[in-house]
Design a protein around this motif. Structure first.
Motif, PDB file in Angstrom:
ATOM      1  N   LEU A 478     -88.629 -14.253 -49.169  1.00 14.29           N
ATOM      2  CA  LEU A 478     -89.715 -14.284 -50.161  1.00 14.29           C
ATOM      3  C   LEU A 478     -90.297 -15.693 -50.260  1.00 14.29           C
ATOM      4  O   LEU A 478     -89.581 -16.676 -50.328  1.00 14.29           O
ATOM      5  CB  LEU A 478     -89.191 -13.868 -51.530  1.00 14.29           C
ATOM      6  CG  LEU A 478     -88.978 -12.361 -51.747  1.00 14.29           C
ATOM      7  CD1 LEU A 478     -88.380 -12.115 -53.110  1.00 14.29           C
ATOM      8  CD2 LEU A 478     -90.275 -11.573 -51.596  1.00 14.29           C
ATOM      9  N   ASP A 479     -91.625 -15.756 -50.263  1.00 11.30           N
ATOM     10  CA  ASP A 479     -92.296 -17.036 -50.482  1.00 11.30           C
ATOM     11  C   ASP A 479     -93.434 -16.728 -51.445  1.00 11.30           C
ATOM     12  O   ASP A 479     -94.311 -15.912 -51.135  1.00 11.30           O
ATOM     13  CB  ASP A 479     -92.838 -17.558 -49.135  1.00 11.30           C
ATOM     14  CG  ASP A 479     -93.594 -18.864 -49.307  1.00 11.30           C
ATOM     15  OD1 ASP A 479     -93.390 -19.504 -50.344  1.00 11.30           O
ATOM     16  OD2 ASP A 479     -94.389 -19.224 -48.421  1.00 11.30           O
ATOM     17  N   ASP A 480     -93.410 -17.342 -52.659  1.00  6.90           N
ATOM     18  CA  ASP A 480     -94.398 -16.974 -53.683  1.00  6.90           C
ATOM     19  C   ASP A 480     -94.337 -15.478 -53.999  1.00  6.90           C
ATOM     20  O   ASP A 480     -95.362 -14.789 -54.093  1.00  6.90           O
ATOM     21  CB  ASP A 480     -95.833 -17.298 -53.217  1.00  6.90           C
ATOM     22  CG  ASP A 480     -96.169 -18.758 -53.451  1.00  6.90           C
ATOM     23  OD1 ASP A 480     -95.373 -19.407 -54.146  1.00  6.90           O
ATOM     24  OD2 ASP A 480     -97.190 -19.230 -52.940  1.00  6.90           O
ATOM     25  N   ASP A 481     -93.109 -14.955 -54.136  1.00  8.74           N
ATOM     26  CA  ASP A 481     -92.912 -13.551 -54.504  1.00  8.74           C
ATOM     27  C   ASP A 481     -93.410 -12.537 -53.490  1.00  8.74           C
ATOM     28  O   ASP A 481     -93.594 -11.366 -53.820  1.00  8.74           O
ATOM     29  CB  ASP A 481     -93.565 -13.242 -55.868  1.00  8.74           C
ATOM     30  CG  ASP A 481     -92.729 -13.819 -56.989  1.00  8.74           C
ATOM     31  OD1 ASP A 481     -91.548 -14.090 -56.732  1.00  8.74           O
ATOM     32  OD2 ASP A 481     -93.257 -14.037 -58.092  1.00  8.74           O
ATOM     33  N   GLN A 482     -93.706 -12.951 -52.257  1.00  6.26           N
ATOM     34  CA  GLN A 482     -94.046 -11.953 -51.234  1.00  6.26           C
ATOM     35  C   GLN A 482     -93.542 -12.427 -49.882  1.00  6.26           C
ATOM     36  O   GLN A 482     -93.440 -13.616 -49.633  1.00  6.26           O
ATOM     37  CB  GLN A 482     -95.556 -11.693 -51.201  1.00  6.26           C
ATOM     38  CG  GLN A 482     -96.407 -12.925 -51.048  1.00  6.26           C
ATOM     39  CD  GLN A 482     -97.904 -12.592 -51.039  1.00  6.26           C
ATOM     40  OE1 GLN A 482     -98.302 -11.450 -51.117  1.00  6.26           O
ATOM     41  NE2 GLN A 482     -98.724 -13.598 -50.927  1.00  6.26           N
ATOM     42  N   THR A 483     -93.231 -11.459 -49.023  1.00  6.14           N
ATOM     43  CA  THR A 483     -92.782 -11.837 -47.677  1.00  6.14           C
ATOM     44  C   THR A 483     -94.025 -12.069 -46.816  1.00  6.14           C
ATOM     45  O   THR A 483     -95.145 -11.749 -47.210  1.00  6.14           O
ATOM     46  CB  THR A 483     -91.944 -10.714 -47.033  1.00  6.14           C
ATOM     47  OG1 THR A 483     -92.796  -9.572 -46.865  1.00  6.14           O
ATOM     48  CG2 THR A 483     -90.760 -10.342 -47.883  1.00  6.14           C
TER      49      THR A 483
END
Length: 1124
Positions: A478-483
């Motif tokens: 996850l990066d900033d709540d999204q993959t």
């Protein structure tokens, strides 16, 4: 000389020791102190001059230059003029003599030191500073050195740091602007002559363009055949030295363009030359490493040729980023675009040897980045300006951008290009909205391009067409709540949605058949399901079939998300026009969700469980989520048909519920369970059909949730299902009059639902007072957590609904609320429990305070005020860490709701709320550096003032009629002063968020209630606040808020300009330390008596800058210096 010689040897050995890896930190500190003391001595520079000319030790040279830098930037005022003259003549001579042999970092540092002298002394005492630079550039032997000096001058003089007065900064900028034309002329000359000298002007004409290029789609751009011919010349092969000079010249141009205004001194020949060099980036043949000679200077020159292209594009982008384009420069811009699109065409040209993608892969990554930046600037800043030129073929440009986008070698590059398309689509959408008359003409012009874009973006998200690239995307981290995969899909779907908004029919007819294909595969799986001993198994085992199924399922999942994303384009005004398309989609979705639930694909055994099982679960979850997206459409459908023939609607909703109910079980995977719960919530909340409660599937869910023997769902799911069931009973049915709402029956049912959900919780009341063992305490905590999370959510979801819904809700909850209040004192020392209880009460206050009634609300507030003693607050804030602080913050939030309530009901609480804030909470947090609790406390103080102004300022009708003659009566003055003092104190603390928030609160109180004009503020506080704000600017502690502070200072000063100029400013200057009386007079004189906002804030910033500058100068004078 011996002493200088000896000092040099000593310094060399110290430096070697300092950088030796065996030297201890302690010893390093000693050496550092020794070196600093040496540098502070008057006359140390003479030694350094000797060191520079006599040593080969890099460390010693660097140290010596640092001594000079310190002398010039901090002590120059106190240096005798004879010494200054000597330094001004020696350092440039040293540079000239050794620039070829010095390491590049020493040479650059020496250049900077000389430029620093120019910054102080040019033109008055160092009149030949700039002419020397121009001479260096013009002499072939020293051209590189001159260019380094020029770039350093541009960096240090055009945008100087704050160690200069504003007047000097303005003078330097003006002096440099006078030189711009000469400098640009010189740079153009250098670049042109190198290009011409190396150009391959053979006798044979260049090869004729291939047939594909002869109808060159951009030949229309380059009106003059000569320009096209020029750009078709082969690229020259440069020797290392020429390449180095060109790269320095382009670096100079890029920096100059960053600050000089667009004007005719940027000539067409200069622009053309820059474009010539931009071609270095897009020609793959010249990306060979240049041959490197062994000398130290050349070791840095082994750059790839492509770097010249990158530098040239940097120059172009500097010009492109300027939004303010003078009329006379527009034609130049058009020419720049024409030339850049020539390059774009060159980059995206296909021939037998290269596909577009392999071409782009061969180019320098930085070049591609710069080129994409250019395209982004073109679309975001200049497209509206250029589109109106008939000779600019926008559609052909889009065709090139399309090729460029879909052949990007990296994901990041592709994302950046999608951003450009998003900007273009936004531009088109707003253009159409502002010009509805010729909407069709605009759309027809771009229709083909948009359909192509849509098709290609859809292909890019499908494994069927793009498997190799999609498998590279990370779907775990996850990066900033999204993959990475989710981001890829989301950005692609945004483009699809924007095209849908512009061309709904096209978009739908492109997307739906693709979805249909993948659905056929999914719906066809039923024939492969076989029953085995342990359950159901999917009889697809061949590796190839499994791989194809995996790809198809992944694509179906993405396309379901795409269909869901488009739901908003079927509702509102277009509901009737697009009804059939939407109905087709919703029927398919209902069918698919039911199919998944009936054959239980989520529990099926597969040949590759680690891959296919998550795929099947994901498709099922996405089909539910896509159907949920159409809940607003279903609601509109319901309101259209509820009177005539609702059979079709009833059938859709009933079938959807049949698909949902089997999934509401603790045995189902959480992803799928939550999707089902969310869909149930949407049906209950958004669609609200009157028959929901009578559907057997819904009654089944009621029974499951209220049955204490059934296994409880995971927290999130339990909360969602309870919200849905509560809303079924509480929310008014649409399209029905009040008399047909059956409130009595629904009220009874709601009471029994809540009663069942809170049974264990209500039993806690009797034994909460007794001391509990540890195990028992944990059980109690769990019951409290589970019950309150459900109740809080139920209250929150109806807080904006009709009074009737809120009344029924409160009647059902009343006993639980009283239990909560009774339990509260027993758990006051368990901050995790208190936190949850206060969250619940906060939600009650926000949603149901009217229903709770005054007496009970008073009882709650009084209980809290009694519980939160000074000791309890101190324990929570100081000893219980973040949870304790959260508890206090929630308590203050509850009080914020209370003090905002209009009417007289809660006014009696004001004195105790203010005393709690100022006497109990504030003293605990005032001295703490941590920001905890402060933001909430100051918001509460602001709300107290904002919503209860008359508690402090009684305004009579007579006073308001005779405004200006009668002062308002002041009450509770001490409390008002204490609050204002707390605000003032907060401006002295480092927390920038608190500073910004509190400044905003004061400004709001001034706008709404004329705070700064009130007598008490004007006479006792006004100039204290102005003083604090000015000091903050001088100390640069909150530099990000310069603008806000400037405006607030103006708003305060403008209440009493006469007092500001005649009394405050002289006093402020008199109290400033570190400046002498003469400097104070200059500061005062420079602050013009302007009364408009822009001039006043400019004066404030000038005062702050110059005050800092004078202090810096005075600090650097040697002790005992006589200042005249």
């Amino acid at each position: 000389m011996a002493s200088e010689e000896a000092s040099l040897r000593a310094l060399e050995s110290l430096m070697t020791e300092f950088f030796h890896n065996c030297t201890t930190n302690e010893r390093k500190r000693e050496i550092e102190e020794l070196l600093n003391n040496f540098a502070q001595q008057i006359g140390a520079w003479r030694f350094c001059l000797y060191f520079l000319s006599s040593t080969r030790n890099d460390y010693v040279m660097m140290y010596s230059l640092t001594v000079f830098e310190n002398l010039i930037n901090k002590m120059w005022l106190g240096v005798p003029s004879q010494d200054k003259m000597e330094i001004r003549s020696c350092l440039p001579k040293l540079l000239l003599a050794h620039h070829k042999t010095l390491p590049y970092f020493i040479r650059n540092k020496l250049c900077k030191v000389i430029v620093d002298i120019g910054r102080q002394d040019w033109p008055m005492f160092y009149h030949d500073f700039f002419t020397n630079i121009l001479q260096l550039i013009q002499s072939p032997v020293t051209t590189p050195l001159g260019l380094i000096m020029l770039k350093t001058t541009s960096e240090e003089l055009a945008c100087p740091r704050e160690d200069l007065s504003v007047a000097r900064k303005e003078e330097l900028r003006k002096l440099l602007l006078d030189q711009v034309q000469t400098v640009l002329g010189l740079l153009t000359g250098i670049l042109e002559s190198i290009w011409d000298k190396h150009s391959v002007t053979a006798a044979t004409p260049p090869p004729s363009p291939t047939s594909g290029e002869s109808g060159d789609l951009l030949s229309s751009l380059l009106q003059s055949p000569s320009a096209a011919k020029l750009l078709n010349q082969p690229i020259p092969i440069l020797d290392t030295e020429s390449e180095y000079i060109c790269s320095l010249a382009l670096e100079c141009l890029a920096h100059l363009f960053s600050w000089i205004p667009l004007s005719t001194s940027i000539t067409p020949s200069l622009l053309t030359t820059i474009f010539h060099f931009a071609r270095f980036g897009c020609d793959t043949r010249v990306r060979k490493m240049s041959s490197v000679n062994g000398s130290s200077q050349n070791s840095v020159l082994g750059q790839e040729r492509g770097r010249l292209g990158v530098l040239a594009m940097s120059c172009i982008n500097e010009l492109m980023s300027k939004n303010c384009v003078p009329m006379e420069f527009e034609e130049y811009l058009l020419r720049m675009f024409q030339q850049t699109f020539y390059l774009l065409q060159k980059i995206t040209k296909e021939n037998n040897a290269h596909t577009v993608k392999s071409r782009l892969e061969e180019l320098d990554e930085s070049y591609i980045e710069k080129f994409t930046d250019f395209l982004r600037l073109f679309v975001s800043v200049h497209l509206r300006r250029i589109e109106s030129y008939s000779q600019f073929p926008v559609v052909e440009f889009l065709a090139l951008l399309f090729k460029y986008t879909f052949h990007q070698p990296t994901h990041e590059g592709y994302f950046s290009c999608l951003d450009i398309w998003t900007l273009f689509l936004d531009y088109l959408t707003s253009k159409i909205k502002s010009r509805l008359a010729d909407k069709e003409a605009v759309l027809n012009r771009y229709e083909d391009a948009l359909v192509l874009l849509l098709t290609e973006v859809l292909n890019r998200i499908q494994f069927r067409y793009n498997q190799a690239q999609l498998e590279e995307l990370d779907d775990e981290t996850l990066d900033d709540d999204q993959t990475e995969w989710q981001r890829y899909l989301r950005q692609s779907l945004e483009v699809v949605a924007k095209v849908m908004e512009l061309l709904p029919t096209h978009a739908f007819s492109t997307l739906f058949p693709v979805l249909q294909d993948n659905l056929e595969v999914y719906l066809g799986l039923q024939q492969f399901v076989v029953t085995s001993g342990t359950g159901h198994r999917l009889n697809i085992t061949a590796e190839n079939d499994c791989r194809r199924l995996h790809c198809s399922l992944r694509d179906l999942s993405s396309l379901l998300q795409a269909v869901g994303r488009l739901a908003e384009y079927f509702i509102g005004d277009v509901f009737a026009a697009r009804f059939n398309d939407a109905l087709t989609v919703v029927e398919r979705l209902v069918k698919v969700t039911l199919y998944g639930s009936q054959i239980k694909l989520y529990n099926i055994e597969t040949a590759v469980p680690s891959v296919l099982k998550p795929d099947l679960i994901d498709v099922h979850a996405q089909s539910l989520a896509a159907l949920q997206a159409y809940s607003h459409w279903l609601a509109q459908f319901y309101s259209e048909v509820h009177r005539q023939n609702p059979e079709q609607f009833i059938s859709l909703v009933s079938t959807a519920l049949e698909a949902i109910t089997p999934l509401i079980s603790s045995k189902v995977q959480e992803k799928l369970l939550l999707s089902a719960c969310h869909l149930l919530v949407s049906l209950a909340t958004t669609v609200r059909p009157v028959f929901l409660i009578s559907i057997p599937a819904v009654q089944k869910v009621f029974n499951r949730i209220t049955d204490t023997s059934a296994q409880r769902l995971p927290d999130k799911a339990q909360v969602l299902v309870c919200r849905a069931l509560s809303n079924v009973l509480l929310l008014p049915w649409p399209n029905l009059p009040e008399s047909e709402q059956q409130w009595a029956v629904r009220s009874t049912n709601h009471a029994s639902l809540i009663s069942a959900l809170t049974r264990e919780y209500r039993q806690l009341k009797s034994n909460a007072i007794l001391p509990q063992r540890k195990v028992q305490l944990e059980d109690t905590k769990l019951i409290i957590h589970q019950t309150l999370s459900v109740l809080e959510d139920i209250v929150e979801s109806i807080s904006g609904e009709s009074t009737k819904s809120r009344q029924i809700c409160y009647q059902s909850l009343q006993e639980s609320v009283q239990v909560s209040l009774a339990l509260f004192p027993a758990f006051i020392h368990q901050s995790d429990v208190t936190d949850e209880m206060l969250s619940f009460f906060l939600t009650l206050f926000q949603g149901l305070r009217v229903q709770m009634g005054v007496p009970f609300t008073e009882q709650i507030i009084q209980t809290f005020l009694n519980m939160f003693t000074r000791e309890q607050l101190a324990e929570s804030i100081l000893h219980e860490g973040s949870t304790g602080c959260r508890v206090v913050e929630k308590f203050l939030k509850i009080l914020q709701v209370v003090v905002q309530e209009p009417g007289q009901v809660f006014k009696p609480f004001l004195p105790s709320v203010i005393s709690l804030c100022m006497e109990q909470v504030y003293p605990i947090i005032a001295e703490r550096s941590s920001p905890d609790v402060k933001a909430e406390l100051f918001e509460l103080l602001f709300r107290i003032l904002h919503h209860n102004w008359r508690y402090f300022f009684k305004s009579s009708v007579l006073a308001s009629v005779q405004r200006g003659i009668v002062e308002e009566q002041m009450e509770n003055e001490a409390q008002f002063s204490a609050i204002m003092q707390a605000f003032g104190q907060s401006f002295l603390q480092p927390d920038i968020h608190l500073f910004k928030q509190n400044l905003f609160y004061l400004e709001t109180l001034n706008t709404k209630q004329k705070l700064y004009h009130k007598k008490i503020f004007r006479t006792t506080m006004l100039f204290q606040f102005v003083n604090v704000l000015l000091q903050v600017l001088v100390h640069k502690s909150h530099d990000l808020l310069q603008e806000e502070i400037g405006i607030a200072t103006y708003n305060m000063a403008s209440v009493d300009f006469d007092g500001f100029y005649s009394a405050f400013l002289p006093e402020f200057l008199a109290s400033c330390d570190g400046v002498d009386s003469n400097q104070k007079n200059v500061l005062g004189r420079n602050f013009k008596m302007d009364r408009d906002l822009p001039s006043f804030t400019q004066n404030v910033h000038r005062l702050v800058n110059d005050l800092r500058y004078y202090r810096l100068c005075n600090d650097s004078l040697p002790p005992g210096t006589v200042k005249l």
